[in-house]
Write a protein that holds these residues in place. Structure first.
Motif, short mmCIF file in Angstrom:
data_model
loop_
_atom_site.label_atom_id
_atom_site.label_comp_id
_atom_site.label_asym_id
_atom_site.label_seq_id
_atom_site.Cartn_x
_atom_site.Cartn_y
_atom_site.Cartn_z
N LYS A 104 -4.49 -18.65 -5.26
CA LYS A 104 -5.60 -18.72 -6.21
C LYS A 104 -6.00 -17.37 -6.78
N GLY A 105 -5.43 -16.31 -6.24
CA GLY A 105 -5.71 -15.00 -6.80
C GLY A 105 -6.81 -14.25 -6.06
N MET A 106 -6.73 -12.92 -6.14
CA MET A 106 -7.75 -12.07 -5.54
C MET A 106 -8.10 -10.98 -6.52
N LYS A 107 -9.40 -10.86 -6.79
CA LYS A 107 -9.86 -9.83 -7.72
C LYS A 107 -10.12 -8.54 -6.95
N LEU A 108 -9.38 -7.51 -7.29
CA LEU A 108 -9.54 -6.20 -6.66
C LEU A 108 -10.30 -5.27 -7.59
N THR A 109 -11.32 -4.64 -7.04
CA THR A 109 -12.06 -3.60 -7.76
C THR A 109 -11.94 -2.31 -6.97
N VAL A 110 -11.44 -1.27 -7.63
CA VAL A 110 -11.34 0.05 -7.01
C VAL A 110 -12.37 0.96 -7.67
N ASN A 111 -13.34 1.37 -6.90
CA ASN A 111 -14.40 2.22 -7.43
C ASN A 111 -13.97 3.69 -7.44
N PRO A 112 -14.38 4.41 -8.49
CA PRO A 112 -13.97 5.82 -8.61
C PRO A 112 -14.53 6.69 -7.48
#
Lengths: 112, 116
Positions: A104-112
């Protein structure tokens, strides 16, 4: 019946950290396990793939680990960068058929 | 630069209307797939073709959806009549089969459908 289960659904990491996405499959006939990366407004694109004759495959900062007995495989992103922020899909396919079953997918957020 | 081309990119329509989405696969690819993406279900396979022959459309609601490949350069997905629950992003993908060295599927940028 969901044949490929992906976890977590979302992940937030800091720049430079390690991102890990896990997938589990049910059908032992699967013999091809790709990971696709999707940016907003775009279609998914192949990132890296593995076949069950190896337990690990590395391409740059991306590594797939495969555990055939546990029917699990995972994607590790080393030194995560803000540009890695995207949705990641694991998938599975089997010989003789071109069909892929996606998680189903995974949303990855990489913060600066 | 070979790519899968989908039209329209965006479509807003009213319930009950017919919707046709088109896809031009990469020249030389022998498999074509239609996927539907929603937040709840992720990527669902609707139909796929090999050498223009339909091989599997078990994921497609048969009463309202139909998929065809009139020729090697065009695949179509039609919804008639459309319903609000059909609102999603529809992706077309093409490839050369999983037995190639990479088994890569090439996706288009999708058609975002909104049914009011």
């Amino acid at each position: 019946q969901q044949q490929v289960k992906q976890s977590p659904q979302s992940l937030i990491v800091q720049k430079g950290g390690i991102s890990i996405i896990n997938c589990a499959y049910e059908n032992t006939a699967f013999d091809y396990f790709p990971w696709y990366q999707q940016f907003p407004g775009k279609g998914p694109a192949l990132l890296i793939a593995i076949r069950p004759d190896v337990s690990e495959k590395k391409e740059g900062r991306f590594t797939i680990s495969f555990n055939k007995s546990a029917k699990q495989f995972s994607l590790h992103i080393m030194d995560s960068q803000p540009g890695d922020s995207a949705t990641y899909f694991c998938a599975a396919g089997k010989g003789g058929s071109e069909k892929l079953v996606f998680g189903k997918g995974m949303k990855l957020t990489v913060n600066p | 630069d070979a790519r899968v081309t989908q039209t329209p990119r965006h479509k807003v329509t009213e319930m009950g209307q017919e919707v046709t989405m088109r896809c031009q696969p990469i020249l030389g690819h022998n498999t074509v797939f239609w996927y539907r993406q929603t937040m709840m279900q992720g990527l669902e396979l609707l139909a796929y073709f090999r050498n223009r022959a339909p091989l599997d459309d078990s994921g497609m609601p048969k009463d309202r959806f139909s998929a065809e490949m009139p020729d090697a350069t065009l695949a179509t997905l039609k919804i008639q009549p459309s319903e609000p629950r059909d609102s999603a992003v529809y992706f077309c993908a093409s490839g050369l089969g999983l037995q190639t060295s990479t088994g890569e599927l090439f996706f288009g940028e999708g058609s975002r459908l909104t049914v009011l």
